[in-house]
Design a protein around this motif. Structure first.
Motif, PDB file in Angstrom:
ATOM      1  N   GLY A   4      14.134  -5.314  -4.650  1.00 54.20           N
ATOM      2  CA  GLY A   4      13.345  -4.550  -5.702  1.00 54.20           C
ATOM      3  C   GLY A   4      12.205  -4.124  -5.277  1.00 54.20           C
ATOM      4  N   ARG A   5      11.064  -4.029  -6.142  1.00 56.05           N
ATOM      5  CA  ARG A   5       9.738  -3.841  -5.715  1.00 56.05           C
ATOM      6  C   ARG A   5       9.266  -4.683  -4.927  1.00 56.05           C
ATOM      7  NH1 ARG A   5       8.331   1.188  -5.609  1.00 56.05           N
ATOM      8  NH2 ARG A   5       8.817   2.284  -7.495  1.00 56.05           N
ATOM      9  N   PHE A   6       8.293  -4.539  -3.925  1.00 56.35           N
ATOM     10  CA  PHE A   6       7.980  -5.385  -3.139  1.00 56.35           C
ATOM     11  C   PHE A   6       7.126  -6.670  -3.725  1.00 56.35           C
ATOM     12  CE2 PHE A   6       8.144  -1.487  -0.367  1.00 56.35           C
ATOM     13  CZ  PHE A   6       9.413  -2.029   0.252  1.00 56.35           C
ATOM     14  N   SER A   7       7.512  -7.813  -3.345  1.00 53.97           N
ATOM     15  CA  SER A   7       6.588  -8.874  -4.099  1.00 53.97           C
ATOM     16  C   SER A   7       5.689  -9.634  -3.171  1.00 53.97           C
ATOM     17  CB  SER A   7       7.643  -9.982  -4.434  1.00 53.97           C
ATOM     18  OG  SER A   7       8.559 -10.617  -3.458  1.00 53.97           O
ATOM     19  N   ARG A   8       5.843  -9.082  -1.812  1.00 52.39           N
ATOM     20  CA  ARG A   8       4.812  -9.567  -0.891  1.00 52.39           C
ATOM     21  C   ARG A   8       4.041  -8.463  -0.427  1.00 52.39           C
ATOM     22  NH1 ARG A   8       8.600 -13.601   2.865  1.00 52.39           N
ATOM     23  NH2 ARG A   8       9.548 -14.537   1.064  1.00 52.39           N
ATOM     24  N   ARG A   9       2.681  -8.843  -0.116  1.00 53.61           N
ATOM     25  CA  ARG A   9       1.858  -7.669   0.530  1.00 53.61           C
ATOM     26  C   ARG A   9       2.569  -6.801   1.645  1.00 53.61           C
ATOM     27  NH1 ARG A   9      -3.263  -9.534   3.239  1.00 53.61           N
ATOM     28  NH2 ARG A   9      -2.441  -8.516   5.012  1.00 53.61           N
ATOM     29  N   SER A  10       2.766  -5.771   1.691  1.00 56.53           N
ATOM     30  CA  SER A  10       3.570  -4.791   2.382  1.00 56.53           C
ATOM     31  C   SER A  10       2.486  -3.856   3.255  1.00 56.53           C
ATOM     32  CB  SER A  10       4.582  -4.129   1.851  1.00 56.53           C
ATOM     33  OG  SER A  10       4.190  -3.008   0.995  1.00 56.53           O
ATOM     34  N   VAL A  11       2.927  -3.553   4.470  1.00 62.29           N
ATOM     35  CA  VAL A  11       1.892  -2.356   4.967  1.00 62.29           C
ATOM     36  C   VAL A  11       2.706  -1.260   5.300  1.00 62.29           C
ATOM     37  CG1 VAL A  11       1.163  -2.010   7.506  1.00 62.29           C
ATOM     38  CG2 VAL A  11       0.826  -4.296   6.497  1.00 62.29           C
TER      39      VAL A  11
END
Length: 163
Positions: A4-11
């Motif tokens: 789903g939507r990213f739950s961790r910080r993404s780059v």
């Protein structure tokens, strides 16, 4: 693996049409680890390849693609793996792989391909990237993200297709 939507910080690594290198043979196990079949690239506007920033190279990440626009599939059915292209939906996120991020030069310029190497490449000989996920997002316009994580096993939880 669909997430789903990213739950961790993404780059954000880049946006463009997701492609595999030409003439890659993922079934040639002698080339695993160096074969360009373990990477993906992004064709951006103006028919230019995205060059990936080396900042995350060597760090453990989950490599994920989020569909931003649909295009027609160009891959044929793979009878060996039993997978073929299926139409994704705009906004769908698919985990392509997890492991140490690396860059290669499959599209004629330095750093135009990116992939993930598992913690133990010898034990995971074969596909380092999730082929079902790649078939799902290939040739569509995506945002490609790297999500920092601890290891391949600590990547994002399974919640759909993929391995």
């Amino acid at each position: 693996m669909v997430i789903g939507r990213f739950s961790r910080r993404s780059v954000l690594l880049g946006e463009g049409v997701l492609r595999w290198p030409p003439d890659a043979d993922p079934d040639d196990l002698d080339k695993v680890g160096t074969d360009l079949a373990q990477t993906v690239g992004l064709m951006a506007e103006g028919n230019r390849w995205v060059v990936f920033d080396p900042a995350l190279e060597g760090r453990p990440v989950a490599l994920c693609a989020t569909i931003t626009a649909l295009r027609g599939p160009v891959l044929r059915w793979d009878p060996v793996r039993g997978i073929g292209p299926r139409t994704p939906y705009v906004g769908e996120s698919v985990q392509l792989g997890a492991g140490r991020l690396f860059r290669m030069n499959p599209f004629g310029a330095t750093g135009t391909g990116v992939g993930t190497m598992p913690a133990d490449p010898a034990a995971d000989a074969g596909d380092w990237l999730d082929r079902a996920g790649l078939y799902r997002v290939h040739n569509h316009i995506v945002e490609l993200h790297a999500i920092p994580c601890c290891s391949r096993s600590a990547a994002l939880p399974a919640s759909g297709t993929g391995r």
